[in-house]
Design a protein around this motif. Structure first.
Motif, PDB file in Angstrom:
ATOM      1  N   ALA A  24     -98.047 -53.371  38.905  1.00  0.00           N
ATOM      2  CA  ALA A  24     -98.834 -53.919  37.777  1.00  0.00           C
ATOM      3  C   ALA A  24    -100.336 -53.773  37.959  1.00  0.00           C
ATOM      4  O   ALA A  24    -101.075 -53.730  36.974  1.00  0.00           O
ATOM      5  CB  ALA A  24     -98.479 -55.396  37.586  1.00  0.00           C
ATOM      6  N   THR A  25    -100.810 -53.704  39.210  1.00  0.00           N
ATOM      7  CA  THR A  25    -102.263 -53.683  39.436  1.00  0.00           C
ATOM      8  C   THR A  25    -102.855 -52.273  39.436  1.00  0.00           C
ATOM      9  O   THR A  25    -104.060 -52.110  39.575  1.00  0.00           O
ATOM     10  CB  THR A  25    -102.618 -54.357  40.788  1.00  0.00           C
ATOM     11  OG1 THR A  25    -101.864 -53.679  41.814  1.00  0.00           O
ATOM     12  CG2 THR A  25    -102.282 -55.838  40.789  1.00  0.00           C
ATOM     13  N   GLY A  26    -102.016 -51.254  39.303  1.00  0.00           N
ATOM     14  CA  GLY A  26    -102.511 -49.885  39.384  1.00  0.00           C
ATOM     15  C   GLY A  26    -102.994 -49.356  38.047  1.00  0.00           C
ATOM     16  O   GLY A  26    -103.124 -50.107  37.063  1.00  0.00           O
ATOM     17  N   ALA A  50     -97.230 -55.846  43.172  1.00  0.00           N
ATOM     18  CA  ALA A  50     -98.349 -55.043  43.693  1.00  0.00           C
ATOM     19  C   ALA A  50     -98.098 -54.773  45.162  1.00  0.00           C
ATOM     20  O   ALA A  50     -97.196 -55.377  45.771  1.00  0.00           O
ATOM     21  CB  ALA A  50     -99.665 -55.797  43.523  1.00  0.00           C
ATOM     22  N   ALA A  51     -98.891 -53.890  45.743  1.00  0.00           N
ATOM     23  CA  ALA A  51     -98.757 -53.613  47.170  1.00  0.00           C
ATOM     24  C   ALA A  51     -99.347 -54.770  47.979  1.00  0.00           C
ATOM     25  O   ALA A  51     -98.657 -55.421  48.763  1.00  0.00           O
ATOM     26  CB  ALA A  51     -99.443 -52.299  47.516  1.00  0.00           C
ATOM     27  N   ARG A  52    -100.656 -55.036  47.775  1.00  0.00           N
ATOM     28  CA  ARG A  52    -101.349 -56.017  48.609  1.00  0.00           C
ATOM     29  C   ARG A  52    -102.292 -56.936  47.855  1.00  0.00           C
ATOM     30  O   ARG A  52    -102.646 -57.994  48.362  1.00  0.00           O
ATOM     31  CB  ARG A  52    -102.176 -55.268  49.673  1.00  0.00           C
ATOM     32  CG  ARG A  52    -101.434 -54.992  50.960  1.00  0.00           C
ATOM     33  CD  ARG A  52    -102.251 -54.139  51.892  1.00  0.00           C
ATOM     34  NE  ARG A  52    -102.438 -52.808  51.338  1.00  0.00           N
ATOM     35  CZ  ARG A  52    -101.555 -51.835  51.459  1.00  0.00           C
ATOM     36  NH1 ARG A  52    -100.450 -52.018  52.146  1.00  0.00           N
ATOM     37  NH2 ARG A  52    -101.771 -50.666  50.913  1.00  0.00           N
ATOM     38  N   LYS A 137     -92.991 -40.359  39.851  1.00  0.00           N
ATOM     39  CA  LYS A 137     -92.228 -39.118  39.917  1.00  0.00           C
ATOM     40  C   LYS A 137     -91.651 -38.912  41.307  1.00  0.00           C
ATOM     41  O   LYS A 137     -90.690 -38.187  41.504  1.00  0.00           O
ATOM     42  CB  LYS A 137     -93.103 -37.939  39.508  1.00  0.00           C
ATOM     43  CG  LYS A 137     -94.331 -37.732  40.371  1.00  0.00           C
ATOM     44  CD  LYS A 137     -95.380 -36.861  39.695  1.00  0.00           C
ATOM     45  CE  LYS A 137     -96.217 -37.658  38.742  1.00  0.00           C
ATOM     46  NZ  LYS A 137     -97.256 -36.891  38.052  1.00  0.00           N
ATOM     47  N   GLU A 138     -92.280 -39.588  42.316  1.00  0.00           N
ATOM     48  CA  GLU A 138     -91.864 -39.333  43.693  1.00  0.00           C
ATOM     49  C   GLU A 138     -90.413 -39.750  43.936  1.00  0.00           C
ATOM     50  O   GLU A 138     -89.721 -39.151  44.761  1.00  0.00           O
ATOM     51  CB  GLU A 138     -92.787 -40.051  44.683  1.00  0.00           C
ATOM     52  CG  GLU A 138     -94.226 -39.503  44.720  1.00  0.00           C
ATOM     53  CD  GLU A 138     -95.187 -40.236  43.784  1.00  0.00           C
ATOM     54  OE1 GLU A 138     -94.713 -40.911  42.841  1.00  0.00           O
ATOM     55  OE2 GLU A 138     -96.411 -40.137  43.989  1.00  0.00           O
ATOM     56  N   CYS A 139     -89.928 -40.781  43.205  1.00  0.00           N
ATOM     57  CA  CYS A 139     -88.544 -41.197  43.452  1.00  0.00           C
ATOM     58  C   CYS A 139     -87.573 -40.118  42.988  1.00  0.00           C
ATOM     59  O   CYS A 139     -86.517 -39.929  43.588  1.00  0.00           O
ATOM     60  CB  CYS A 139     -88.233 -42.571  42.858  1.00  0.00           C
ATOM     61  SG  CYS A 139     -88.191 -42.649  41.085  1.00  0.00           S
TER      62      CYS A 139
HETATM   63  P1  NAD Z   1    -102.216 -46.618  41.533  1.00  0.00           P
HETATM   64  O1  NAD Z   1    -102.526 -46.322  42.941  1.00  0.00           O
HETATM   65  O2  NAD Z   1    -103.340 -46.832  40.595  1.00  0.00           O
HETATM   66  O3  NAD Z   1    -101.260 -47.912  41.442  1.00  0.00           O
HETATM   67  C1  NAD Z   1    -100.063 -48.006  42.182  1.00  0.00           C
HETATM   68  C2  NAD Z   1     -99.444 -49.379  42.026  1.00  0.00           C
HETATM   69  O4  NAD Z   1     -98.340 -49.478  42.917  1.00  0.00           O
HETATM   70  C3  NAD Z   1    -100.380 -50.536  42.386  1.00  0.00           C
HETATM   71  O5  NAD Z   1     -99.985 -51.682  41.674  1.00  0.00           O
HETATM   72  C4  NAD Z   1    -100.114 -50.725  43.885  1.00  0.00           C
HETATM   73  O6  NAD Z   1    -100.445 -52.034  44.317  1.00  0.00           O
HETATM   74  C5  NAD Z   1     -98.620 -50.444  43.949  1.00  0.00           C
HETATM   75  N1  NAD Z   1     -98.191 -49.844  45.213  1.00  0.00           N
HETATM   76  C6  NAD Z   1     -98.739 -48.780  45.859  1.00  0.00           C
HETATM   77  N2  NAD Z   1     -98.072 -48.524  46.985  1.00  0.00           N
HETATM   78  C7  NAD Z   1     -97.074 -49.426  47.061  1.00  0.00           C
HETATM   79  C8  NAD Z   1     -96.043 -49.679  47.996  1.00  0.00           C
HETATM   80  N3  NAD Z   1     -95.893 -48.932  49.119  1.00  0.00           N
HETATM   81  N4  NAD Z   1     -95.184 -50.685  47.751  1.00  0.00           N
HETATM   82  C9  NAD Z   1     -95.319 -51.444  46.643  1.00  0.00           C
HETATM   83  N5  NAD Z   1     -96.275 -51.291  45.727  1.00  0.00           N
HETATM   84  C10 NAD Z   1     -97.137 -50.266  45.926  1.00  0.00           C
HETATM   85  O7  NAD Z   1    -101.256 -45.423  41.010  1.00  0.00           O
HETATM   86  P2  NAD Z   1    -101.052 -44.909  39.513  1.00  0.00           P
HETATM   87  O8  NAD Z   1    -102.043 -43.866  39.219  1.00  0.00           O
HETATM   88  O9  NAD Z   1    -100.898 -46.066  38.592  1.00  0.00           O
HETATM   89  O10 NAD Z   1     -99.653 -44.155  39.665  1.00  0.00           O
HETATM   90  C11 NAD Z   1     -98.431 -44.837  39.794  1.00  0.00           C
HETATM   91  C12 NAD Z   1     -97.274 -43.857  39.658  1.00  0.00           C
HETATM   92  O11 NAD Z   1     -97.316 -43.286  38.360  1.00  0.00           O
HETATM   93  C13 NAD Z   1     -97.348 -42.687  40.647  1.00  0.00           C
HETATM   94  O12 NAD Z   1     -96.052 -42.344  41.060  1.00  0.00           O
HETATM   95  C14 NAD Z   1     -97.948 -41.556  39.821  1.00  0.00           C
HETATM   96  O13 NAD Z   1     -97.548 -40.268  40.249  1.00  0.00           O
HETATM   97  C15 NAD Z   1     -97.391 -41.864  38.446  1.00  0.00           C
HETATM   98  N6  NAD Z   1     -98.233 -41.350  37.351  1.00  0.00           N
HETATM   99  C16 NAD Z   1     -99.502 -41.822  37.195  1.00  0.00           C
HETATM  100  C17 NAD Z   1    -100.312 -41.323  36.170  1.00  0.00           C
HETATM  101  C18 NAD Z   1    -101.707 -41.845  35.954  1.00  0.00           C
HETATM  102  O14 NAD Z   1    -102.367 -41.426  34.990  1.00  0.00           O
HETATM  103  N7  NAD Z   1    -102.221 -42.739  36.758  1.00  0.00           N
HETATM  104  C19 NAD Z   1     -99.803 -40.345  35.316  1.00  0.00           C
HETATM  105  C20 NAD Z   1     -98.497 -39.900  35.501  1.00  0.00           C
HETATM  106  C21 NAD Z   1     -97.711 -40.417  36.513  1.00  0.00           C
END
Ligand code: NAD
Ligand code: MG
Length: 406
Positions: A24-26, A50-52, A137-139
């Motif tokens: 949620a925080t990303g 969230a992670a941390r 996508k990594e999953c």
């Molecule tokens: P981000 O780093 O901004 O946020 C990631 C979120 O996941 C945060 O809430 C973080 O606290 C949490 N997190 C990270 N590592 C974790 C862990 N080991 N365990 C639990 N929680 C964890 O990343 P993002 O840009 O929001 O991307 C998230 C996913 O969406 C990625 O897989 C990315 O490839 C995919 N994605 C992102 C975008 C984009 O525009 N940001 C576009 C397409 C796909």
């Protein structure tokens, strides 16, 4: 029967959709929350993770009226508990608490945790047979065959959030899957699109973090600079749309307006276009199978020329490695993803240079093949075991790769 609903019959929709936000925080999490805020009364938030960042997570949980909030890092539990005290919101921590969040009764779950760490919680959501908005996508790269099989068996609906795949998903609805000739994913080309090989190899962290069109989390931003992101997305498309490597084409399109599309057997091409704003595909998935008000619009009159070019696998070797991993199959994509996660984290920590990212991935794939660990994971435990072994190998190879001069 695929879990991706290509020709849906709109079901009666609940007045209010209950949603859980994993990550949620990303960047994706924040964009999703922005859309939820803009449509009061349409969504109810069940759980957030969230992670941390416990303080930020607690603030979101309070604002959104969530019932459950979880941080992956157990060391952040006390901070989360304190920040939620008196709110009635349940606090939890540790990896299992992410699975618990995904298992809570929400109709719709956003999978937006970065990396293979998303696999267990996202699968837990899919196995409840609900709608999963799949940003991560990594999953799929780590364990796509078993993820899609289990999602379909549980009756889950997997909606592609990733912009290119969302574009393909929307385009596919113009015909039947059997009449598809080719799937097209566009790529911005990232900050180094027009750079010569020598300059790319020596690129700094700051240069790699400056994406020309998209604002995203750090891991995917680096993946976009190396074009590994597009490689991961080819594997993602393979699993989502049951498409072979020869059916998926990548085109570099620096303006990021045409996100992706489909060519049908009759020569018709259907593409989705929109502003480079993740809130567009997220809104499509949040409201699916209906539509909701978005946050940005595209004006044709403001568009510059739309240009397209072939990707260059010599300057961007990560793309070549990902395609080769998909063709090799078995555990190769799992190893590719794990090694890339280690490489990107090491680059962000300034332990290796930009050119070392692809070099470490390639070396880990070669070492894994030599050790015979490229087996196809049959269950989650095996996928995570292959992932774990590949991470250990990548860490072992790191000093030797870091010493390589480019
Ligand atoms: P981000 O780093 O901004 O946020 C990631 C979120 O996941 C945060 O809430 C973080 O606290 C949490 N997190 C990270 N590592 C974790 C862990 N080991 N365990 C639990 N929680 C964890 O990343 P993002 O840009 O929001 O991307 C998230 C996913 O969406 C990625 O897989 C990315 O490839 C995919 N994605 C992102 C975008 C984009 O525009 N940001 C576009 C397409 C796909
Ligand atoms: Mg994408």
């Amino acid at each position: 029967m695929s879990a991706v609903p290509l020709n849906p019959t709109p079901a009666a929709l609940p007045q209010e959709r209950s949603v859980t936000l994993l990550g949620a925080t990303g960047s994706i999490g924040s964009s999703t929350i922005d859309l939820i805020r803009r449509s009061p009364g349409r969504f109810r938030v069940e759980a957030v993770t969230a992670a941390r960042n416990a303080t930020a997570l607690a603030a979101l949980a309070r604002e959104l009226g969530a019932k459950f909030a979880a941080v992956a890092d157990p060391a952040c539990y006390e901070e989360l508990k304190a920040a939620l005290s008196g709110s009635g919101i349940e606090a939890a921590a540790g990896e299992d608490s992410l699975v618990e969040a995904a298992s809570r009764p929400a109709d719709w779950v956003m999978a937006a945790i970065t990396g293979a760490a998303s696999l267990r919680p996202t699968l837990a959501a899919a196995e409840r047979g609900v709608i999963v908005g799949l940003a991560n996508k990594e999953c799929l790269v780590c364990a796509g065959t078993l993820f899609m099989r289990r999602a379909a068996a549980a009756g889950a609906t997997v909606l592609p959030v990733d912009s290119e795949h969302n574009a393909v998903f929307q385009s596919l609805c113009a015909g039947t899957r059997a009449d598809v000739k080719r799937i097209i994913l566009t790529a911005s080309g990232g900050p180094f699109r027009s750079w010569p090989l020598e300059a790319i190899r020596k690129a700094t962290l700051e240069q790699a973090l400056k994406h020309p069109n998209w604002s995203m989390g750090p891991k995917i931003t680096i993946d976009s600079a190396s074009m590994m992101n597009k490689g991961l997305e080819i594997i993602e498309a393979h699993h989502l749309f049951d498409a072979g490597p020869d059916e998926i084409d990548v085109l570099v399109h620096p303006q990021s307006i045409v996100h992706g599309g489909v060519e049908f057997v009759d020569g018709s091409m259907v593409a989705q276009i929109g502003p480079p704003d993740m809130r567009v595909p997220i809104a499509h998935c949040l409201a699916w199978p209906t539509r909701m008000n978005g946050a940005t619009r595209l004006s044709f009159s403001q568009l510059a020329n739309l240009t397209f070019e072939e990707p260059d696998e010599i300057r961007f070797p990560a793309l070549r490695l990902a395609k080769a991993a998909l063709r090799t199959g078995q555990g190769a994509p799992t190893v590719l993803n794990a090694a890339n996660e280690i490489a990107v984290a090491s680059f962000i920590d300034r332990k290796i240079g930009f050119a070392h990212i692809a070099a470490l991935v390639e070396a880990t794939l070669e070492a894994s093949a030599a050790r015979g660990v490229l087996r196809e994971p049959v269950d989650v435990a095996e996928a995570l075991a292959v992932d774990h072994t590949a991470r250990l190998l990548a860490r072992d190879l790191l000093p030797q790769i870091a010493a390589k001069a480019f």
